[in-house]
Design a protein around this motif. Structure first.
Motif, PDB file in Angstrom:
ATOM      1  N   GLU A 135       0.830  -1.205   0.000  1.00 15.17           N
ATOM      2  CA  GLU A 135       0.000   0.000   0.000  1.00 15.17           C
ATOM      3  C   GLU A 135       0.865   1.256   0.000  1.00 15.17           C
ATOM      4  O   GLU A 135       0.569   2.237  -0.693  1.00 15.17           O
ATOM      5  CB  GLU A 135      -0.905  -0.017   1.235  1.00 15.17           C
ATOM      6  N   ALA A 136       1.946   1.233   0.762  1.00 20.50           N
ATOM      7  CA  ALA A 136       2.862   2.383   0.815  1.00 20.50           C
ATOM      8  C   ALA A 136       3.424   2.692  -0.571  1.00 20.50           C
ATOM      9  O   ALA A 136       3.481   3.851  -0.998  1.00 20.50           O
ATOM     10  CB  ALA A 136       3.995   2.105   1.805  1.00 20.50           C
ATOM     11  N   GLY A 137       3.826   1.650  -1.277  1.00 15.46           N
ATOM     12  CA  GLY A 137       4.354   1.837  -2.625  1.00 15.46           C
ATOM     13  C   GLY A 137       3.319   2.393  -3.581  1.00 15.46           C
ATOM     14  O   GLY A 137       3.614   3.280  -4.394  1.00 15.46           O
ATOM     15  N   LYS A 138       2.079   1.892  -3.474  1.00 17.16           N
ATOM     16  CA  LYS A 138       0.988   2.383  -4.334  1.00 17.16           C
ATOM     17  C   LYS A 138       0.703   3.857  -4.071  1.00 17.16           C
ATOM     18  O   LYS A 138       0.503   4.640  -5.007  1.00 17.16           O
ATOM     19  CB  LYS A 138      -0.279   1.565  -4.082  1.00 17.16           C
ATOM     20  N   LEU A 139       0.669   4.238  -2.804  1.00 20.02           N
ATOM     21  CA  LEU A 139       0.387   5.636  -2.452  1.00 20.02           C
ATOM     22  C   LEU A 139       1.492   6.559  -2.963  1.00 20.02           C
ATOM     23  O   LEU A 139       1.219   7.620  -3.536  1.00 20.02           O
ATOM     24  CB  LEU A 139       0.242   5.786  -0.936  1.00 20.02           C
ATOM     25  N   ALA A 140       2.741   6.167  -2.741  1.00 18.72           N
ATOM     26  CA  ALA A 140       3.863   6.998  -3.183  1.00 18.72           C
ATOM     27  C   ALA A 140       3.858   7.163  -4.696  1.00 18.72           C
ATOM     28  O   ALA A 140       4.113   8.258  -5.222  1.00 18.72           O
ATOM     29  CB  ALA A 140       5.176   6.375  -2.715  1.00 18.72           C
ATOM     30  N   GLU A 141       3.537   6.087  -5.406  1.00 21.12           N
ATOM     31  CA  GLU A 141       3.502   6.136  -6.868  1.00 21.12           C
ATOM     32  C   GLU A 141       2.358   7.032  -7.351  1.00 21.12           C
ATOM     33  O   GLU A 141       2.513   7.804  -8.304  1.00 21.12           O
ATOM     34  CB  GLU A 141       3.341   4.724  -7.423  1.00 21.12           C
ATOM     35  N   ALA A 142       1.209   6.947  -6.674  1.00 21.27           N
ATOM     36  CA  ALA A 142       0.047   7.731  -7.104  1.00 21.27           C
ATOM     37  C   ALA A 142       0.239   9.219  -6.837  1.00 21.27           C
ATOM     38  O   ALA A 142      -0.088  10.055  -7.683  1.00 21.27           O
ATOM     39  CB  ALA A 142      -1.202   7.230  -6.382  1.00 21.27           C
ATOM     40  N   VAL A 143       0.762   9.559  -5.671  1.00 20.72           N
ATOM     41  CA  VAL A 143       0.987  10.976  -5.348  1.00 20.72           C
ATOM     42  C   VAL A 143       2.134  11.518  -6.197  1.00 20.72           C
ATOM     43  O   VAL A 143       2.075  12.644  -6.709  1.00 20.72           O
ATOM     44  CB  VAL A 143       1.274  11.164  -3.839  1.00 20.72           C
ATOM     45  N   ASP A 144       3.189  10.735  -6.327  1.00 21.70           N
ATOM     46  CA  ASP A 144       4.301  11.065  -7.229  1.00 21.70           C
ATOM     47  C   ASP A 144       4.888  12.449  -6.949  1.00 21.70           C
ATOM     48  O   ASP A 144       5.083  13.247  -7.859  1.00 21.70           O
ATOM     49  CB  ASP A 144       3.829  10.956  -8.686  1.00 21.70           C
ATOM     50  N   ARG A 145       5.138  12.712  -5.681  1.00 25.87           N
ATOM     51  CA  ARG A 145       5.767  13.974  -5.278  1.00 25.87           C
ATOM     52  C   ARG A 145       6.865  13.661  -4.261  1.00 25.87           C
ATOM     53  O   ARG A 145       6.658  12.835  -3.363  1.00 25.87           O
ATOM     54  CB  ARG A 145       4.752  14.933  -4.654  1.00 25.87           C
ATOM     55  N   PRO A 146       8.011  14.331  -4.358  1.00 28.22           N
ATOM     56  CA  PRO A 146       9.113  13.999  -3.448  1.00 28.22           C
ATOM     57  C   PRO A 146       8.849  14.383  -1.998  1.00 28.22           C
ATOM     58  O   PRO A 146       9.525  13.890  -1.096  1.00 28.22           O
ATOM     59  CB  PRO A 146      10.292  14.811  -4.015  1.00 28.22           C
ATOM     60  N   ASN A 147       7.856  15.256  -1.764  1.00 26.83           N
ATOM     61  CA  ASN A 147       7.607  15.728  -0.392  1.00 26.83           C
ATOM     62  C   ASN A 147       6.464  15.001   0.304  1.00 26.83           C
ATOM     63  O   ASN A 147       5.999  15.444   1.352  1.00 26.83           O
ATOM     64  CB  ASN A 147       7.375  17.237  -0.352  1.00 26.83           C
ATOM     65  N   VAL A 148       6.042  13.859  -0.255  1.00 31.37           N
ATOM     66  CA  VAL A 148       5.011  13.078   0.433  1.00 31.37           C
ATOM     67  C   VAL A 148       5.674  12.202   1.503  1.00 31.37           C
ATOM     68  O   VAL A 148       6.804  11.736   1.339  1.00 31.37           O
ATOM     69  CB  VAL A 148       4.209  12.200  -0.556  1.00 31.37           C
ATOM     70  N   LEU A 149       4.967  12.015   2.608  1.00 33.72           N
ATOM     71  CA  LEU A 149       5.368  11.067   3.642  1.00 33.72           C
ATOM     72  C   LEU A 149       4.284   9.999   3.728  1.00 33.72           C
ATOM     73  O   LEU A 149       3.093  10.329   3.808  1.00 33.72           O
ATOM     74  CB  LEU A 149       5.499  11.744   5.009  1.00 33.72           C
ATOM     75  N   ILE A 150       4.676   8.746   3.736  1.00 36.19           N
ATOM     76  CA  ILE A 150       3.722   7.650   3.865  1.00 36.19           C
ATOM     77  C   ILE A 150       3.585   7.294   5.346  1.00 36.19           C
ATOM     78  O   ILE A 150       4.579   6.962   6.001  1.00 36.19           O
ATOM     79  CB  ILE A 150       4.159   6.415   3.054  1.00 36.19           C
ATOM     80  N   LYS A 151       2.361   7.376   5.856  1.00 36.87           N
ATOM     81  CA  LYS A 151       2.125   7.104   7.272  1.00 36.87           C
ATOM     82  C   LYS A 151       1.874   5.615   7.492  1.00 36.87           C
ATOM     83  O   LYS A 151       1.010   5.023   6.843  1.00 36.87           O
ATOM     84  CB  LYS A 151       0.910   7.893   7.785  1.00 36.87           C
TER      85      LYS A 151
END
Length: 373
Positions: free
Chosen positions: A127-143
């Motif tokens: 899920e973390a990988g999916k979220l990071a890929e979808a947001v696709d911004r370097p300043n996102v943090l995955i909780k």
């Protein structure tokens, strides 16, 4: 030209990053979030399932996207995923100047993995990988929640080169485990050739909920002086967490990683709105000031700080001895610390799952309404 509020500016100058514990599409579209950046020294945003549930329940700003998702025949999980990641993406874009000016330390926006996966490390990592890929911004943090099962997920997510916000930390023992999971993730990332300077992490240590649970038990205690300890456990617990943080940065293990470009995992004070009206409304802000920390606040607490919060410098590092005394006294009053934090963690996960289900139900209704139009 707009000016920063002197109280929020003073907190930032004392080394505390101010993040808003809220996000909605309306906040972004109306310019409210931009205004908070300009006038309240807000340098980041945290979200959780409860926040998204409230935003979608009360917001007309989602109507157009909901209509499109309905027309596309999107199922509930896809609809929630696309609605929430779009908000986080937009917020990341808004915070890009802050992100760049702070060399990636601030300007961060957090989005949480599906809380229904909190007890499943493999699902959490995916899920973390999916979220990071979808947001696709370097300043996102995955909780990622700091459950026992979440610890290996924290390590694996960092090892893949993704920045992480570890959430739902209540216990000092669990916090030590979180720090170890973080360091292990950095070590694995370094071994894989990932640039450690690009990896950021915060550890969200919850404060007010500790007081709520401890104070309830103190009220039931017949021990002498138990009532005098009300409203003290949350600050004491957080201050001792900061001591653990500084001790961790004074180890050879950390120094090796730091030499390779690693950044510290900053303690983040979460759940900082006071639940007890008898306590000062800025208690968990002005009482937790120390360099290299983050305080994520609901807007009500942020505005209380701006209006009358008194920032007097570091209020943590001189208080370790007193914090130890408070937790000892609470134990002597018959309050079982280990049981308190176990209950709070279980309740925290349960509350997020409940909010997630509310979010699904809200989106289900909205999709049905769009389809009927």
């Amino acid at each position: 030209m707009t000016e920063q509020n002197p109280n929020t500016r003073a907190l930032a100058e004392a080394g505390v990053s101010i993040w808003l514990d809220d996000l909605s599409r309306e906040r972004i579209a109306t310019g409210n979030l931009a205004e908070l950046i300009e006038t309240r020294t807000v340098t980041g945003v945290t979200t959780n399932p409860s926040i998204f549930a409230a935003a979608l329940k009360n917001g007309e700003a989602y109507a157009e996207q909901l209509a499109q998702l309905s027309a596309d025949g999107a199922d509930l999980d896809r609809a929630v995923f696309e609605l929430t990641t779009r908000d986080v993406q937009a917020a990341c874009d808004l915070f890009t100047p802050v992100y760049q000016a702070s060399n990636g330390v601030d300007g961060r926006v957090s989005i949480e993995v599906d809380p229904r996966s909190a007890r499943d490390a493999e699902k959490t990592v995916a899920e973390a990988g999916k979220l990071a890929e979808a947001v696709d911004r370097p300043n996102v943090l995955i909780k990622i929640p700091a459950t026992e099962e979440g610890l290996p997920a924290i390590t694996a997510t960092l090892a893949q080169g993704l920045s992480v916000n570890v959430t739902l930390i209540f216990s000092l023992t669990r916090y030590r485990e979180v720090l170890n999971a973080w360091l292990l993730g950095l070590e694995q990332a370094h071994a894989a050739g990932i640039d450690l300077s690009t990896l950021h992490s915060v550890a969200s240590f919850f404060v007010s909920r500790v007081d709520t649970e401890v104070d309830r038990r103190l009220a039931e205690s017949s021990a002498e002086g138990a009532g005098e300890l009300t409203g003290q456990a949350g600050l004491a617990n957080a201050r001792l967490a900061y001591r653990i943080f500084t001790e961790t940065l004074d180890t050879e293990r950390w120094r090796v990683l730091e030499a390779a470009g690693a950044r510290p995992q900053r303690p983040l004070w979460a759940s900082t709105g006071t639940k007890d009206p008898a306590l000062p409304d800025t208690l968990y802000v002005t009482g937790l000031v120390a360099p290299g920390t983050v305080n994520t606040m609901p807007e009500k607490t942020l505005e209380a700080l701006a209006d009358h919060g008194e920032v007097t410098g570091d209020t943590i590092t001189e208080g370790y001895e007193d914090a130890d005394r408070v937790l000892d006294a609470i134990a002597h009053a018959g309050v079982d610390y280990n049981d308190v934090v176990a209950v709070l963690e279980a309740e925290g996960v349960e509350k997020f799952v409940t909010s997630w289900n509310e979010l699904l139900e809200t989106v289900r209704t909205a999709l049905e309404d769009s389809a009927a139009r």
